[in-house]
Design a protein around this motif. Structure first.
Motif, PDB file in Angstrom:
ATOM      1  N   SER A 149      -5.239   5.311  -3.505  1.00  0.00           N
ATOM      2  CA  SER A 149      -4.682   6.181  -2.536  1.00  0.00           C
ATOM      3  C   SER A 149      -3.160   6.748  -2.904  1.00  0.00           C
ATOM      4  CB  SER A 149      -4.566   5.831  -1.237  1.00  0.00           C
ATOM      5  OG  SER A 149      -5.897   5.346  -0.724  1.00  0.00           O
ATOM      6  N   SER A 193      -1.381   8.795  -0.175  1.00  0.00           N
ATOM      7  CA  SER A 193      -0.835   8.368   1.233  1.00  0.00           C
ATOM      8  C   SER A 193       0.294   7.404   1.081  1.00  0.00           C
ATOM      9  CB  SER A 193      -2.152   7.502   1.696  1.00  0.00           C
ATOM     10  OG  SER A 193      -2.124   6.237   0.779  1.00  0.00           O
ATOM     11  N   GLY A 252       0.599   4.897  -2.380  1.00  0.00           N
ATOM     12  CA  GLY A 252      -0.525   4.114  -2.637  1.00  0.00           C
ATOM     13  C   GLY A 252      -0.332   2.640  -2.671  1.00  0.00           C
TER      14      GLY A 252
END
Length: 193
Positions: free
Chosen positions: A78, A81, A132
Motif C-alpha cells: 500500500s 497510503s 506503505g
C-alpha cells in the motif's frame, strides 16, 4: 500445536534484519511492529527515507514531522497510503491521550491523519509519516524468525524519529547487550573481506 493458541505479541518491538535476510526490500531494515497477533503482523520500516517532503503530500503535517521532514517508505504494501507514527511524551495515559492518537506501545502510537494537525501539535514529541507498510500473514513472521531472518529487540521512543536513519540499523544493534552488538560491525559487502 493445539496448545499454542496464543501468539506472544511482539507489538512495539523492533525487527532488525539479519545479514542473512535476502529480500532487498528489507536489506538492513529496522521495522517497528505496530500490530502482531495470530492474524498476522504489520509494521513500518524506520530507516528508508524518501526524497518527498511530508508537506508536499499532507498539508499541515509537514512542520510537525521531525528531521528529516520527509516521507519514509514504510514497506512494500500500500505505497499510496500514509501512516503517521507519533511519540507522545509521558505516554499520555487514559483519557489524556490526545484526539487522533492511538497507543501502540508505551509512548509510541498511530496518528489518524484525518485529524486536524493543530489538535495534536502541542502533544506530539515526534512524528514520522510512512508511505506503505510491511505486512505478514498468519504465522509468516514466526517462520521468518525461525529461519533467522530477523533479530527481535526492544524499541526506544527515539527510534521512531532518528535524525540519522541511515545509521539506525547499526545504532540499534550496537546498544544490545549480547552478541548482536558484534553484528553492527558487519561489512556492507561481505565479499570485500
Amino acid at each position: 500445536m493445539s496448545g499454542m493458541t496464543e501468539v506472544s505479541s511482539l507489538t512495539g518491538r523492533l525487527l532488525v534484519a539479519t545479514p542473512a535476510l535476502a529480500d532487498p526490500n528489507f536489506d538492513r531494515a529496522v521495522v517497528l511492529l505496530l500490530d502482531h497477533d495470530e492474524e498476522g503482523s504489520l509494521g513500518v520500516v524506520l530507516n528508508r527515507p524518501t526524497p518527498v517532503d511530508v508537506g508536499d503530500i499532507l498539508e499541515g503535517w509537514g512542520e510537525l514531522a521531525g528531521e528529516p521532514g520527509v516521507v519514509f517508505q514504510g514497506g512494500p504494501v500500500s505505497l499510496d497510503s500514509a501512516l503517521g507514527v507519533a511519540v507522545i511524551p509521558g505516554g499520555a495515559s487514559g483519557e489524556s491521550a490526545p484526539l487522533g492518537w492511538r497507543r501502540v506501545h508505551g509512548a509510541i502510537g498511530l496518528v489518524d491523519l484525518e485529524t486536524p494537525p493543530e489538535l495534536l501539535a502541542s502533544a506530539l514529541g515526534s512524528l514520522r509519516i510512512f508511505a506503505g507498510y510491511a505486512g505478514w500473514g498468519p504465522g509468516q513472521l514466526e517462520d521468518e524468525l525461525v529461519e533467522g531472518a530477523w533479530y527481535v529487540v526492544e524499541s526506544e521512543p527515539g527510534d521512531v524519529s532518528s535524525p540519522a536513519p541511515e545509521r539506525l540499523w547499526r545504532e540499534v544493534l550496537r546498544r544490545q547487550r549480547n552478541e548482536l552488538a558484534m553484528v553492527a560491525t558487519y561489512p556492507d559487502d561481505p565479499s570485500l573481506n
